[in-house]
Write a protein that holds these residues in place. Sequence first.
Motif, short mmCIF file in Angstrom:
data_model
loop_
_atom_site.label_atom_id
_atom_site.label_comp_id
_atom_site.label_asym_id
_atom_site.label_seq_id
_atom_site.Cartn_x
_atom_site.Cartn_y
_atom_site.Cartn_z
N ARG A 100 -19.44 -70.40 -12.94
CA ARG A 100 -19.07 -70.84 -14.29
C ARG A 100 -19.96 -70.17 -15.33
NH1 ARG A 100 -19.90 -76.13 -12.42
NH2 ARG A 100 -21.51 -76.27 -14.02
N LYS A 101 -19.42 -70.02 -16.53
CA LYS A 101 -20.16 -69.32 -17.58
C LYS A 101 -21.36 -70.11 -18.08
CE LYS A 101 -17.10 -70.93 -21.30
NZ LYS A 101 -16.16 -70.50 -22.34
N ASP A 102 -21.43 -71.42 -17.76
CA ASP A 102 -22.58 -72.21 -18.19
C ASP A 102 -23.64 -72.33 -17.10
OD1 ASP A 102 -20.89 -73.80 -16.58
OD2 ASP A 102 -21.76 -75.63 -17.39
N GLU A 103 -23.44 -71.65 -15.96
CA GLU A 103 -24.39 -71.76 -14.85
C GLU A 103 -25.41 -70.61 -14.88
OE1 GLU A 103 -22.30 -73.87 -11.13
OE2 GLU A 103 -21.34 -71.98 -11.70
N ASN A 104 -26.61 -70.90 -14.36
CA ASN A 104 -27.64 -69.89 -14.24
C ASN A 104 -27.39 -69.12 -12.95
OD1 ASN A 104 -30.12 -68.51 -13.63
ND2 ASN A 104 -31.16 -69.85 -15.08
N VAL A 105 -26.81 -67.94 -13.09
CA VAL A 105 -26.37 -67.19 -11.93
C VAL A 105 -27.54 -66.75 -11.05
CG1 VAL A 105 -26.31 -64.99 -13.19
CG2 VAL A 105 -24.85 -65.32 -11.18
N MET A 106 -28.69 -66.45 -11.67
CA MET A 106 -29.85 -66.04 -10.89
C MET A 106 -30.43 -67.21 -10.10
SD MET A 106 -30.32 -62.77 -11.24
CE MET A 106 -32.03 -62.22 -11.14
N ARG A 107 -30.39 -68.39 -10.68
CA ARG A 107 -30.84 -69.57 -9.94
C ARG A 107 -29.96 -69.81 -8.72
NH1 ARG A 107 -33.59 -74.35 -10.89
NH2 ARG A 107 -33.81 -73.98 -13.12
N LEU A 108 -28.65 -69.70 -8.90
CA LEU A 108 -27.72 -69.89 -7.80
C LEU A 108 -27.97 -68.87 -6.69
CD1 LEU A 108 -24.37 -70.57 -9.70
CD2 LEU A 108 -25.90 -72.25 -8.66
N LEU A 109 -28.26 -67.63 -7.07
CA LEU A 109 -28.54 -66.59 -6.10
C LEU A 109 -29.84 -66.88 -5.36
CD1 LEU A 109 -27.31 -63.98 -5.05
CD2 LEU A 109 -28.56 -62.74 -6.83
N ASN B 286 -38.45 -64.42 1.07
CA ASN B 286 -39.14 -63.34 0.34
C ASN B 286 -38.21 -62.66 -0.66
OD1 ASN B 286 -41.51 -63.82 1.75
ND2 ASN B 286 -41.11 -62.24 3.30
N LEU B 287 -36.98 -62.43 -0.22
CA LEU B 287 -36.00 -61.83 -1.12
C LEU B 287 -35.66 -62.78 -2.25
CD1 LEU B 287 -34.19 -59.47 -1.75
CD2 LEU B 287 -32.53 -60.33 -0.08
N ALA B 288 -35.56 -64.06 -1.94
CA ALA B 288 -35.31 -65.06 -2.98
C ALA B 288 -36.43 -65.07 -4.01
CB ALA B 288 -35.16 -66.45 -2.34
N GLU B 289 -37.68 -64.91 -3.55
CA GLU B 289 -38.81 -64.89 -4.47
C GLU B 289 -38.75 -63.69 -5.39
OE1 GLU B 289 -41.22 -66.97 -5.27
OE2 GLU B 289 -40.33 -68.47 -3.97
N GLN B 290 -38.24 -62.56 -4.88
CA GLN B 290 -38.07 -61.40 -5.75
C GLN B 290 -37.08 -61.71 -6.87
OE1 GLN B 290 -37.24 -57.65 -3.72
NE2 GLN B 290 -38.31 -58.37 -1.88
N ILE B 291 -36.03 -62.43 -6.50
CA ILE B 291 -35.05 -62.85 -7.51
C ILE B 291 -35.69 -63.79 -8.51
CG2 ILE B 291 -32.92 -64.17 -7.86
CD1 ILE B 291 -32.38 -61.43 -6.71
#
Length: 254
Positions: A209-218, A229-234
């Motif tokens: 959704r356009k109101d969601e934080n896409v990086m948080r979801l990732l 570790n990859l999540a921490e890079q994000i």
Amino acid sequence: MNLLHVEINHLLRVHATCYNFRFQQGNTPLHLAALGNQSEVTKILIKKKCQVDIQNYRQQTALHIGVEAGYQDIVEILLGANASLDLREKLGKTPLQLAARGSFVAIVDMIIKAERYYEVTRDYHEKELDDLDPHLYLRQPRHPSAAQMKDILWKLATKQLKPGDWKKLALYWKFTAEHIRAIEHQYTGTHSYKEHGFRLLMIWLHGVRKDENVMRLLFEALSAIERRNLAEQIRRRADFRREKFCMNSLCSIT
């Protein structure tokens, strides 16, 4: 304007109520329009409220025909008209299975997006966001950071994800086993998982959704599949505490 277009338009003028009339092999005008790749005629028939899910003698709907021929515009129009994705033709194939068998990658991805579309629209409705037009949704993600996210997702899929990670993400995001098989059907070699992963990520992005934080979801998804570790890079590239996230010189509202 070809002969098929002329014949169907003549039929519509002369017989205003025969939009579901059956010709040889049980084909309706909509079947014939799909068979002839006549997108404008298809739109007219749908506007006239013809039945989109009538099956001919081969148990094919117009969507089966459009998919089998690889007519992307026809498929998009029919998906936008809520054509059934569950009906099976005589050999037992759904539209998604036909698209995968024909290696029509763009159509496979479009069908999966369409299957996930209605859940997304419910979210938009519940959050009192704008209506989500099916044709716009099928063409491109609606998230305001989608263009910038494409580069991030490409790097993630081709440089950072391991071979089995994309399937784990698919299951976390509630893609079905049939979706995974359809994406994986297009085999391009030992590194095809990279292409599969990128397709999955882009389909997923369509449903954010356009109101969601896409990086948080990732970040949450990568953490869930034990790629901490990859999540921490994000996480380091995004500030989850704010209403905005910034990536280098990019700053987008999410």
